[in-house]
Design a protein around this motif. Structure first.
Motif, PDB file in Angstrom:
ATOM      1  N   GLN A 679       2.387  -6.348   3.983  1.00 28.86           N
ATOM      2  CA  GLN A 679       3.427  -5.442   3.364  1.00 28.86           C
ATOM      3  C   GLN A 679       3.339  -4.007   4.243  1.00 28.86           C
ATOM      4  O   GLN A 679       2.069  -3.642   4.400  1.00 28.86           O
ATOM      5  CB  GLN A 679       3.107  -4.996   1.939  1.00 28.86           C
ATOM      6  CG  GLN A 679       3.376  -6.435   0.998  1.00 28.86           C
ATOM      7  CD  GLN A 679       3.141  -6.079  -0.543  1.00 28.86           C
ATOM      8  OE1 GLN A 679       3.085  -4.975  -0.815  1.00 28.86           O
ATOM      9  NE2 GLN A 679       3.566  -7.148  -1.188  1.00 28.86           N
ATOM     10  N   LEU A 680       4.461  -3.666   4.746  1.00 24.31           N
ATOM     11  CA  LEU A 680       4.461  -2.255   5.530  1.00 24.31           C
ATOM     12  C   LEU A 680       3.989  -1.160   4.606  1.00 24.31           C
ATOM     13  O   LEU A 680       4.453  -0.937   3.647  1.00 24.31           O
ATOM     14  CB  LEU A 680       5.820  -2.324   6.114  1.00 24.31           C
ATOM     15  CG  LEU A 680       6.137  -1.123   7.093  1.00 24.31           C
ATOM     16  CD1 LEU A 680       4.991  -1.078   8.243  1.00 24.31           C
ATOM     17  CD2 LEU A 680       7.475  -0.826   7.579  1.00 24.31           C
ATOM     18  N   VAL A 681       2.992  -0.275   5.274  1.00 25.77           N
ATOM     19  CA  VAL A 681       2.593   0.714   4.484  1.00 25.77           C
ATOM     20  C   VAL A 681       3.715   1.826   4.711  1.00 25.77           C
ATOM     21  O   VAL A 681       3.838   2.295   5.950  1.00 25.77           O
ATOM     22  CB  VAL A 681       1.219   1.149   4.868  1.00 25.77           C
ATOM     23  CG1 VAL A 681       0.610   2.226   4.387  1.00 25.77           C
ATOM     24  CG2 VAL A 681       0.257   0.135   4.680  1.00 25.77           C
ATOM     25  N   VAL A 682       3.958   2.580   3.941  1.00 27.52           N
ATOM     26  CA  VAL A 682       4.840   3.758   3.762  1.00 27.52           C
ATOM     27  C   VAL A 682       4.138   5.189   3.143  1.00 27.52           C
ATOM     28  O   VAL A 682       3.562   4.952   2.059  1.00 27.52           O
ATOM     29  CB  VAL A 682       6.424   3.526   3.108  1.00 27.52           C
ATOM     30  CG1 VAL A 682       7.133   4.784   3.261  1.00 27.52           C
ATOM     31  CG2 VAL A 682       6.971   2.382   3.545  1.00 27.52           C
ATOM     32  N   SER A 683       3.961   5.989   3.734  1.00 27.14           N
ATOM     33  CA  SER A 683       3.394   7.229   3.243  1.00 27.14           C
ATOM     34  C   SER A 683       3.861   7.726   2.105  1.00 27.14           C
ATOM     35  O   SER A 683       4.859   8.008   1.681  1.00 27.14           O
ATOM     36  CB  SER A 683       3.370   8.453   4.352  1.00 27.14           C
ATOM     37  OG  SER A 683       2.810   8.184   5.507  1.00 27.14           O
ATOM     38  N   ASP A 684       2.850   7.771   0.968  1.00 25.39           N
ATOM     39  CA  ASP A 684       3.095   8.544  -0.252  1.00 25.39           C
ATOM     40  C   ASP A 684       1.844   9.365  -0.664  1.00 25.39           C
ATOM     41  O   ASP A 684       1.086   9.450  -0.008  1.00 25.39           O
ATOM     42  CB  ASP A 684       3.761   7.307  -1.241  1.00 25.39           C
ATOM     43  CG  ASP A 684       2.620   6.389  -1.380  1.00 25.39           C
ATOM     44  OD1 ASP A 684       1.555   6.538  -1.064  1.00 25.39           O
ATOM     45  OD2 ASP A 684       2.841   5.266  -1.886  1.00 25.39           O
ATOM     46  N   ALA A 685       1.955   9.683  -2.136  1.00 27.82           N
ATOM     47  CA  ALA A 685       0.737  10.307  -2.554  1.00 27.82           C
ATOM     48  C   ALA A 685      -0.676   9.729  -2.650  1.00 27.82           C
ATOM     49  O   ALA A 685      -1.471  10.119  -2.410  1.00 27.82           O
ATOM     50  CB  ALA A 685       1.011  10.597  -4.192  1.00 27.82           C
ATOM     51  N   ARG A 686      -0.437   8.227  -2.488  1.00 20.79           N
ATOM     52  CA  ARG A 686      -1.612   7.282  -2.443  1.00 20.79           C
ATOM     53  C   ARG A 686      -1.829   7.025  -1.106  1.00 20.79           C
ATOM     54  O   ARG A 686      -3.315   6.849  -0.839  1.00 20.79           O
ATOM     55  CB  ARG A 686      -1.521   6.244  -3.589  1.00 20.79           C
ATOM     56  CG  ARG A 686      -3.030   5.669  -3.945  1.00 20.79           C
ATOM     57  CD  ARG A 686      -2.723   4.952  -5.050  1.00 20.79           C
ATOM     58  NE  ARG A 686      -1.999   3.476  -4.602  1.00 20.79           N
ATOM     59  CZ  ARG A 686      -2.776   2.535  -3.930  1.00 20.79           C
ATOM     60  NH1 ARG A 686      -4.104   2.471  -3.934  1.00 20.79           N
ATOM     61  NH2 ARG A 686      -2.048   1.192  -3.412  1.00 20.79           N
ATOM     62  N   LEU A 687      -1.088   6.387  -0.364  1.00 21.98           N
ATOM     63  CA  LEU A 687      -1.311   6.026   1.067  1.00 21.98           C
ATOM     64  C   LEU A 687      -0.820   7.024   1.935  1.00 21.98           C
ATOM     65  O   LEU A 687       0.350   7.387   2.004  1.00 21.98           O
ATOM     66  CB  LEU A 687      -0.666   4.769   1.358  1.00 21.98           C
ATOM     67  CG  LEU A 687      -0.896   3.523   0.200  1.00 21.98           C
ATOM     68  CD1 LEU A 687      -0.061   2.260   0.241  1.00 21.98           C
ATOM     69  CD2 LEU A 687      -2.397   3.431   0.154  1.00 21.98           C
ATOM     70  N   GLN A 688      -1.607   7.270   2.992  1.00 25.78           N
ATOM     71  CA  GLN A 688      -1.181   8.573   4.128  1.00 25.78           C
ATOM     72  C   GLN A 688      -1.482   8.029   5.258  1.00 25.78           C
ATOM     73  O   GLN A 688      -2.635   7.444   5.645  1.00 25.78           O
ATOM     74  CB  GLN A 688      -1.678   9.868   3.678  1.00 25.78           C
ATOM     75  CG  GLN A 688      -1.374  10.262   2.358  1.00 25.78           C
ATOM     76  CD  GLN A 688      -2.415  11.765   2.208  1.00 25.78           C
ATOM     77  OE1 GLN A 688      -2.796  12.001   3.345  1.00 25.78           O
ATOM     78  NE2 GLN A 688      -1.874  12.576   1.181  1.00 25.78           N
ATOM     79  N   TYR A 696      -5.562   7.628  15.274  1.00 30.44           N
ATOM     80  CA  TYR A 696      -4.652   7.011  14.249  1.00 30.44           C
ATOM     81  C   TYR A 696      -5.472   6.897  12.983  1.00 30.44           C
ATOM     82  O   TYR A 696      -6.504   6.021  13.144  1.00 30.44           O
ATOM     83  CB  TYR A 696      -3.862   5.647  14.570  1.00 30.44           C
ATOM     84  CG  TYR A 696      -3.047   6.025  15.819  1.00 30.44           C
ATOM     85  CD1 TYR A 696      -1.541   6.544  15.652  1.00 30.44           C
ATOM     86  CD2 TYR A 696      -3.302   6.103  17.250  1.00 30.44           C
ATOM     87  CE1 TYR A 696      -0.796   6.859  16.845  1.00 30.44           C
ATOM     88  CE2 TYR A 696      -2.766   6.456  18.205  1.00 30.44           C
ATOM     89  CZ  TYR A 696      -1.197   6.738  18.046  1.00 30.44           C
ATOM     90  OH  TYR A 696      -0.554   6.946  19.311  1.00 30.44           O
ATOM     91  N   LYS A 697      -4.966   7.328  11.588  1.00 28.95           N
ATOM     92  CA  LYS A 697      -5.870   7.199  10.605  1.00 28.95           C
ATOM     93  C   LYS A 697      -4.783   6.624   9.501  1.00 28.95           C
ATOM     94  O   LYS A 697      -3.693   7.002   9.413  1.00 28.95           O
ATOM     95  CB  LYS A 697      -6.249   8.270  10.131  1.00 28.95           C
ATOM     96  CG  LYS A 697      -7.501   9.024  10.867  1.00 28.95           C
ATOM     97  CD  LYS A 697      -8.217  10.320  10.230  1.00 28.95           C
ATOM     98  CE  LYS A 697      -9.126  10.751  11.261  1.00 28.95           C
ATOM     99  NZ  LYS A 697      -9.642  12.249  10.741  1.00 28.95           N
ATOM    100  N   LEU A 698      -5.443   5.960   8.610  1.00 22.72           N
ATOM    101  CA  LEU A 698      -4.688   5.382   7.329  1.00 22.72           C
ATOM    102  C   LEU A 698      -5.650   5.813   6.191  1.00 22.72           C
ATOM    103  O   LEU A 698      -7.076   5.235   6.199  1.00 22.72           O
ATOM    104  CB  LEU A 698      -4.425   3.710   7.208  1.00 22.72           C
ATOM    105  CG  LEU A 698      -4.007   3.203   5.968  1.00 22.72           C
ATOM    106  CD1 LEU A 698      -2.530   3.879   5.491  1.00 22.72           C
ATOM    107  CD2 LEU A 698      -3.936   1.649   6.029  1.00 22.72           C
ATOM    108  N   ALA A 699      -5.306   6.582   5.122  1.00 17.15           N
ATOM    109  CA  ALA A 699      -6.199   7.021   4.092  1.00 17.15           C
ATOM    110  C   ALA A 699      -5.619   6.544   2.852  1.00 17.15           C
ATOM    111  O   ALA A 699      -4.316   6.597   2.511  1.00 17.15           O
ATOM    112  CB  ALA A 699      -6.153   8.605   3.993  1.00 17.15           C
ATOM    113  N   ILE A 700      -6.422   5.858   1.938  1.00 18.73           N
ATOM    114  CA  ILE A 700      -6.058   5.275   0.700  1.00 18.73           C
ATOM    115  C   ILE A 700      -6.837   5.895  -0.378  1.00 18.73           C
ATOM    116  O   ILE A 700      -8.166   6.157  -0.380  1.00 18.73           O
ATOM    117  CB  ILE A 700      -6.437   3.659   0.692  1.00 18.73           C
ATOM    118  CG1 ILE A 700      -5.743   3.185   1.858  1.00 18.73           C
ATOM    119  CG2 ILE A 700      -6.044   3.126  -0.586  1.00 18.73           C
ATOM    120  CD1 ILE A 700      -6.114   1.570   1.974  1.00 18.73           C
ATOM    121  N   LYS A 701      -6.204   6.376  -1.499  1.00 19.77           N
ATOM    122  CA  LYS A 701      -7.005   7.172  -2.473  1.00 19.77           C
ATOM    123  C   LYS A 701      -6.691   6.335  -3.716  1.00 19.77           C
ATOM    124  O   LYS A 701      -5.681   5.500  -4.104  1.00 19.77           O
ATOM    125  CB  LYS A 701      -6.126   8.426  -2.686  1.00 19.77           C
ATOM    126  CG  LYS A 701      -6.073   9.547  -1.639  1.00 19.77           C
ATOM    127  CD  LYS A 701      -5.125  10.958  -2.126  1.00 19.77           C
ATOM    128  CE  LYS A 701      -5.397  11.822  -0.952  1.00 19.77           C
ATOM    129  NZ  LYS A 701      -4.492  12.988  -1.431  1.00 19.77           N
TER     130      LYS A 701
END
Length: 1339
Positions: A679-688, A696-701
């Motif tokens: 599933q394509l990741v779209v930036s939101d409050a939990r995934l940035q 290049y970074k992918l942050a998961i809260k």
């Protein structure tokens, strides 16, 4: 019918007393205030207040007031004893209420801290409670601590402080603070001070076959000691008895014999004291003394005999020159009855001196004189002739073997050194002289006693010659040059010079000497033409050194390199010379430094750096040094993008954060894509999604279980994949379950909080499951889990456990029964000494267990304390009351306590006869008396300045019939002065005690004596008591110094004088306050002489020289002279002495220091001559020719070989004076002449003259103003900068040829047209061959 009611009845009903507002039950906390009010219908009615039937009276804590119809009762600081039924009654009406007093919560805020202290230190304990009005008590062990001289108790608000002014070992123990129901404990540890010797042992003299006693005093009564005799420990037995009594330590020795005379030591661990025990025999007299042996020639025997009056039990003591003699091979001692003999079988001249015989206190003396045998020379010295630098040995023999042998060269005494070696083998003496020089020749003497032998040493001096000469060298740059030469024999003082500068071995120059061969190596040469000179003694030789310059070449060539676009490349090469100037070319075009081109030249390394490469930078690059070139090719490749740092697998706990990073090799403009489980990741409050340049970074809260799976990063045609693992979060308790206390019938609630509400919950009681029902209610609200127990009973008490998915928390439930209460509390009581008192209280129901306490100590029934229990009535009877019985008593029934204070009044005492003041002297005995009534009172105390006294060896306390009490002091000291007080009950009597000092007296006076010069002397006197001693000599007070040392040991005072001199004679006085003793000391002088006189010396100017001599007596006053001038110590002259040697050091020698130096000791004089060799003055830096413009100041400089020398400046033959135009300055060895604003007429030859030395004349030419022409003739110079003589020979640069004068000078050309020619002409006075320089203006 109302009209038929009588009017009197209605009036009586209206005047009947009634309660308008009655009392109501009230509850109040302990120590608070309370007001109870009653309102009647009539005013000014007198009422009474009562508690539990006992009428209340007004006092500070109970105030009763009435104002009109209102009656009030105010209680302040209510206590637990105030609880009960409060009633108010007035006439026939009464109202009451129940007053309940709840105990306040008391606890310790700051606990006591353990303290470790050293004896006599100050110590404080601090305890803080939560209430300010609490009464606290302090206890040490079970004994209560009360304020006193050394103990202080303070109460400041909530803080209670106990302070010990000076702790002692007996104060150690458990310290307890008690405030009503709470207590705090601490431990006081006291470290004892080290034991000290208060009164040391003293020298003891005991009679032979009697008893001896040694006694000392220590600082502490319980201090253990050990006794030693010369290091051997003593034990109690038939011979020795060891006694310890209070602070006194004694050693008793029975049946003393000669072997007991020794040094005894009392060791107390931290300190020790020693003394000497002397054994004295019976009085023995000398019947016939010894006679002196005047003429004995070594080694003949000598016999001495003495006859005594009694036969001594101890062997007598024989001494020779102060040394005790013992039987041996050369000494024989005999005793025949009362006749004692001493025989010296083999005498020697060193044995001459006094012989003393001692037996007990009697002694006699005689003198022994031993003559030496005359010395003879068996084999004399022989004349020798040797070569220079060789060694020679002189030897001779004597008979008999001499004690001391001295060697002389002429009149100069010789000492062992590296030059002279002296050796003796029996009667033979040898002198070896090493490294002979020409000055070592002459007569040598060997002296022993009165004999002498002489021989002459001749030294053959060799002539120094050059065997192999120096040769001129011509080498290339950076090569080494080696010069060598050879002499006909070995010398040590050879020198190498380069252009008149001396050379030493270092990194550039290497100077070697191998026998007669001498070599010089010069490294890393630079282009030059120089002169190399070799000097050895009187010979000198010079040659030339020429260094040619070497062209620069490449040591390392350029190499082909390749790089990517936007990158960088570096071309490097290395030249053979640092001074080379490279030129960089690209395809034949010269390069210049810029933003993309960097040129670097560091030493011999050279580099070219190209930044931000592009396709145009490809090509051939060349580095050109002129004579040499190197070339390389640069290739530029296309840019390649790769993933430098790939994604990493991550494993996190549910709810935690995680980050994925990917790093590319170069920046890209395309947008990347991230996918999780496809599933394509779209930036939101939990995934940035974050991009920072190439990173290049992918942050998961707060990751959850659905986030686990594949994580893919894609950009352009690059892709990277990894995995994310999410672990399920475990359950745990974040608020534990707390224990609960309830009373029967109440509901009990147990609760805790967990992190996972959906977990399986299970409750257990004492390990058994709890089933939910009507009495057990289990509920879960979010994270709160609780268990409610309805109407708890005693059976419900126990341990409860809550389990949730494997984790558990536990707590206890405690169900208490109802507590006992007092219906009537204990009340304070007062009793009289020797009487009895009863304390009573009453409980609401019978108590099962009753305990009575005094303070904190539980009481046991007996004759002193009688306890009774009758139903709810409890009582305690205290019999035979004493002052110590006054305390706080407590009745403890388990759940409640009741307190009461018992006060005991002391028995009435009357003092019939008061104490009387007393005055006495030290050592006396005094008795104080006091009579009291009643006469049978024994609890009395005696004090000295508030110090409680007890019976001991110095104090005695007695009590007789009739009430007479006595205190006796023995052996009084001045410190015992003070106030004596007698205490009996509450009465005291005082008297003053004044102990006056007993003046000291002289027991043993000083005695006149005679001292030998150079020896030691001790003056001794003894006083009746220890006191302050002052010493005087001829009326002047004496102080301790290196020679005078005063010491006092008890009553004995000593003055010791070391190295007695002639000035120490005179009258000595020992003063002990008002008494003095005097003695006359005479000093016997010893004849003295110079054992080693001064010797003549030679030294060079500027050096330091030391003159030395030896006098037979040490410490004698001496004086130094030069001619008739007395010398004083300072920077120039340093004077010192060591034992018998005397030294004079003369620093920075000058020719004026030459002369005759003398050393004067007493009336003896020794002299020697000092010759200072002057160093010739030379110019180390000559003057140089100078050209200057008119009006511009110029300075001429030269430098001398020595500072502080006067010089003269000349122009031609004219002497120059210091002024405005000619300023002469001197800076250490440098000399300067400043020509201020010179004019053309100041041109000429300038020279500097110093004594017989004169620097070369320097020509000075001053150019005129603009438009003037200058023509100067300069002497011709060689190719090396050296002046050439008429025959073409080169001369040294230190001398300059004179300026060639002009025969016909230049003439001014007044008018000349522009661009036309002009001719200036002049004529020289010298011949052809001179070099001519021409200039215009300043050129």
């Amino acid at each position: 019918m109302a009209d038929n009611i009588p009017g009197g009845i209605v009036a009586a009903a209206k005047n009947r007393l009634q309660v308008v507002r009655a009392l109501e039950d009230t509850a109040v906390c302990e120590c608070e205030s309370l007001t109870l009010e009653v309102v009647l219908n009539l005013a000014y009615v007198q009422g009474a207040w009562a508690r539990d039937g006992l009428r209340l009276k007004a006092k500070p804590t109970c105030r009763i007031s009435a104002q009109g119809k209102k009656h009030a009762l105010t209680l302040t600081r209510v206590g637990l004893a105030d609880a009960g039924t409060i009633s108010f009654s007035a006439l026939d009406v009464e109202t009451s209420c129940r007053l309940t007093v709840t105990a306040r919560d008391i606890f310790i805020v700051t606990e006591l801290q353990d303290v470790r202290a050293t004896e006599r230190q100050a110590v404080s304990f601090l305890c803080e409670v939560n209430q300010e009005d609490l009464e606290g008590r302090w206890y040490r062990g079970d004994a209560r601590v009360r304020p006193g001289d050394h103990v202080r108790i303070r109460h400041q608000g909530k803080t209670h402080i106990l302070s010990f002014k000076s702790v002692r070992p007996e104060h150690a123990g458990e310290i307890r603070f008690t405030a009503e129901r709470v207590s705090s404990y601490a431990t006081l540890a006291v470290k004892e001070l080290p034991v000290q010797i208060a009164r040391p042992l003293r020298v003891k003299v005991a009679m032979y076959r009697h008893r001896g006693l040694l006694e000392c005093q220590v600082s502490r009564p319980n201090a253990p000691v050990r006794w030693f005799k010369s290091g051997r420990e003593l034990a109690t037995g038939p011979k020795y008895q060891l006694l310890s009594q209070d602070v006194y330590r004694q050693l008793t020795i029975d049946d003393i014999c000669s072997s007991d005379e020794d040094t005894y030591t009392c060791d107390a661990g931290d300190d020790k004291t020693s003394c000497q025990l002397l054994v004295e025999e019976q009085a023995i007299k000398i019947v016939r003394g010894m006679s002196s042996v005047t003429e004995v020639t070594e080694p003949e025997p000598a016999l001495f005999q003495v006859e005594t009056s009694l036969r001594s039990g101890r062997p007598p003591r024989w001494t020779l020159s102060g040394e005790v003699l013992a039987p041996g091979p050369g000494v024989r001692m005999d005793r025949d009855g009362t006749v004692h003999s001493l025989c010296l079988t083999a005498t020697d001249s060193s044995m001459s001196g006094p012989v003393v015989f001692a037996a007990g206190k009697s002694h006699c003396s005689g003198k022994l004189t031993v003559r030496e045998r005359p010395l003879q020379v068996l084999r004399p010295l022989e004349d020798v002739e040797v070569k220079e630098n060789a060694a020679v040995t002189l030897s001779c023999s004597f008979a008999p073997s001499p004690r001391a042998v001295r060697w002389f060269r002429g009149r100069t005494a010789l000492k062992s050194s590296t030059k002279y070696s002296m050796r003796r083998e029996g009667p033979r003496a040898e002198l070896t002289i090493h490294g002979l020089l020409g000055m070592d020749g002459g007569p040598y003497h060997c002296m022993a006693g009165g004999s002498q032998s002489t021989a002459t040493v001749k030294v053959e001096v060799r002539r120094l010659q050059m065997v192999k000469s120096l040769e001129p060298l011509e080498v290339e740059e950076d090569d080494n040059a080696i010069f060598s030469c050879e002499l006909n024999y070995v010398v040590a003082n050879a020198e190498w010079l380069l252009n008149s500068c001396r050379l030493y071995s270092n990194a550039v120059y290497r100077v070697q000497n191998m026998g007669t061969m001498h070599s010089l190596t010069v490294r890393r040469l630079r282009p030059q033409e120089s002169r190399v000179t070799f000097k050895a003694g009187p010979i000198s030789e010079t040659t030339t050194l020429r260094v040619k310059e070497r062209p620069a070449v490449f040591l390392r060539s350029l190499e082909d390199v390749a790089g990517e676009e936007q990158g960088r490349v570096c071309l490097q090469c290395e030249a053979s010379k640092e001074t080379a100037s490279p030129v960089w070319l690209k395809d034949g075009v010269a390069l210049t430094p810029g933003d993309r081109v960097q040129l670097l030249h560091a030493g011999r390394a050279m580099s070219l750096t190209l930044l931000g490469l592009c396709k145009d930078d490809a090509g051939h690059y060349t580095c050109d040094l002129g004579a040499s070139q190197t070339r390389a090719k640069v290739t530029v490749h296309d840019l390649l993008i790769t993933i430098v740092q790939r994604l990493k697998t991550a494993s996190v706990l549910e709810g935690e954060n995680c980050t994925f990073e990917c790093l590319l090799s170069h920046d890209l403009m395309e947008e990347p894509t991230w996918t999780i489980n496809g599933q394509l990741v779209v930036s939101d409050a939990r995934l940035q999604v974050i991009q920072n340049g190439r990173l290049y970074k992918l942050a998961i809260k707060e990751a959850n279980l659905l986030d686990a799976g594949d994580v893919v990063f894609t950009v352009k045609d690059l892709s990277c994949r990894t995995m994310l693992f999410v672990r399920e979060k475990a359950v745990h308790v974040f608020r534990e379950m707390q224990s609960v206390k309830v009373v029967p019938g109440d509901d009990a609630v147990l609760s805790c909080e967990i992190t996972k509400p959906e977990a399986t919950i299970r409750w257990l009681k004492n390990g058994h499951p709890v089933r939910p029902g009507s009495r057990y209610v289990v509920s879960v609200e979010k994270t709160l889990v609780s268990l409610v127990i309805r109407s708890a009973t005693v059976r419900d008490a126990g341990e409860y456990c809550c389990e949730a998915d494997g984790i558990a928390t536990r707590a206890k439930l405690e169900v208490r029964e109802l507590q006992h209460t007092f219906s009537r509390e204990l009340r304070d009581a007062r009793g009289e000494e020797r009487g009895k008192v009863t304390l009573e209280c009453e409980t609401r129901r019978p108590a099962r267990r009753v305990a009575w306490l005094k303070g904190l100590a539980e009481l046991r029934p007996g004759r002193k304390y009688v306890t009774r229990q009758s139903g709810v009535l409890l009582s305690l009877t205290v019999c035979c009351l004493e002052t110590a019985d006054a305390d706080r008593y407590t009745c403890d029934v388990g759940t409640m306590k009741s307190h009461a204070q018992l006060s005991v009044s002391s028995q009435r005492v009357l003092i019939l006869d008061e104490l009387e003041d007393s005055e006495c002297l030290e050592g006396d005995t005094v008795t104080f008396r006091c009579r009291i009534c009643p006469g049978d009172l024994v609890s009395v105390k005696w004090y000295l300045d508030e110090t409680l006294l007890y019976t001991n060896e110095l104090n005695e306390i007695q009590a007789t019939q009739g009430g007479l009490h006595m205190l006796t002091f023995r052996q009084l000291a001045r410190k015992d002065s003070g106030t004596i007080s007698f205490e009996a009950g509450d009465k005291r009597s005082y008297a003053s005690l004044l102990v006056r000092e007993r003046r000291p007296t002289i027991i043993k006076s000083l005695e006149d004596c005679e001292a030998v010069e150079g020896g030691g002397l001790t003056l001794c006197c003894v006083t009746s008591k220890p006191c302050h001693i002052l010493w005087y000599k001829d009326g002047c007070q004496m102080w301790n110094s290196s020679r005078y040392f005063a010491v006092r040991s008890g009553c004995e005072a000593r003055m010791t004088i070391r190295e007695v001199g002639g000035g120490d004679g005179g009258v000595y006085e020992c003063s002990a306050g008002s008494v003095t003793t005097r003695a006359v000391v005479r000093v016997k002088a010893i004849p003295a002489e110079f054992t080693q006189p001064l010797t003549d010396l030679e030294a060079r100017e500027g050096e330091a020289v030391t003159l030395s001599c030896e006098y037979s007596l040490p410490g004698v006053l001496y004086h130094w002279r030069r001619g008739q001038e007395n010398l004083r110590a300072g920077d120039k002259y340093a004077m010192r002495h060591k034992k018998t040697a005397i030294f004079l050091t003369v620093a920075a020698l000058t020719p004026q220091d030459s002369g005759v130096y003398s050393c004067l000791c007493r009336e003896h004089l020794t002299s020697a001559s000092l010759r200072v060799i002057a160093i010739p003055i030379t110019f180390t830096q000559p003057l140089k020719p100078v050209q200057a413009d008119e009006g511009v100041s110029v300075t001429l400089r030269c430098e001398l070989s020595r500072a502080g020398v006067a010089v003269e400046w000349k122009r031609g033959d004219d002497l120059l004076r210091n002024g405005i135009r000619h300023q002469i300055r001197r800076r250490e060895t440098g000399q300067e002449l400043l020509l201020w604003r010179p004019l053309p007429r100041d041109s000429g030859l300038y020279s500097c003259v110093c004594a017989d030395q004169k620097t070369s004349a320097a020509p000075v030419a001053v150019r005129g103003g603009p438009g003037r022409a200058l023509l100067r003739a300069v002497p011709a110079r060689g190719p090396c900068g050296l002046d050439e003589g008429p025959d073409g020979a080169q001369t040294g640069g230190t001398t300059s040829s004179p300026l060639i004068p002009f025969k016909v000078k230049l003439r001014n050309q007044l008018q000349v047209e522009e661009e036309s020619s002009v001719t200036l002409s002049c004529e020289l006075s010298g011949g052809p061959g001179g070099r001519v320089e021409a200039g215009a203006g300043g050129s």
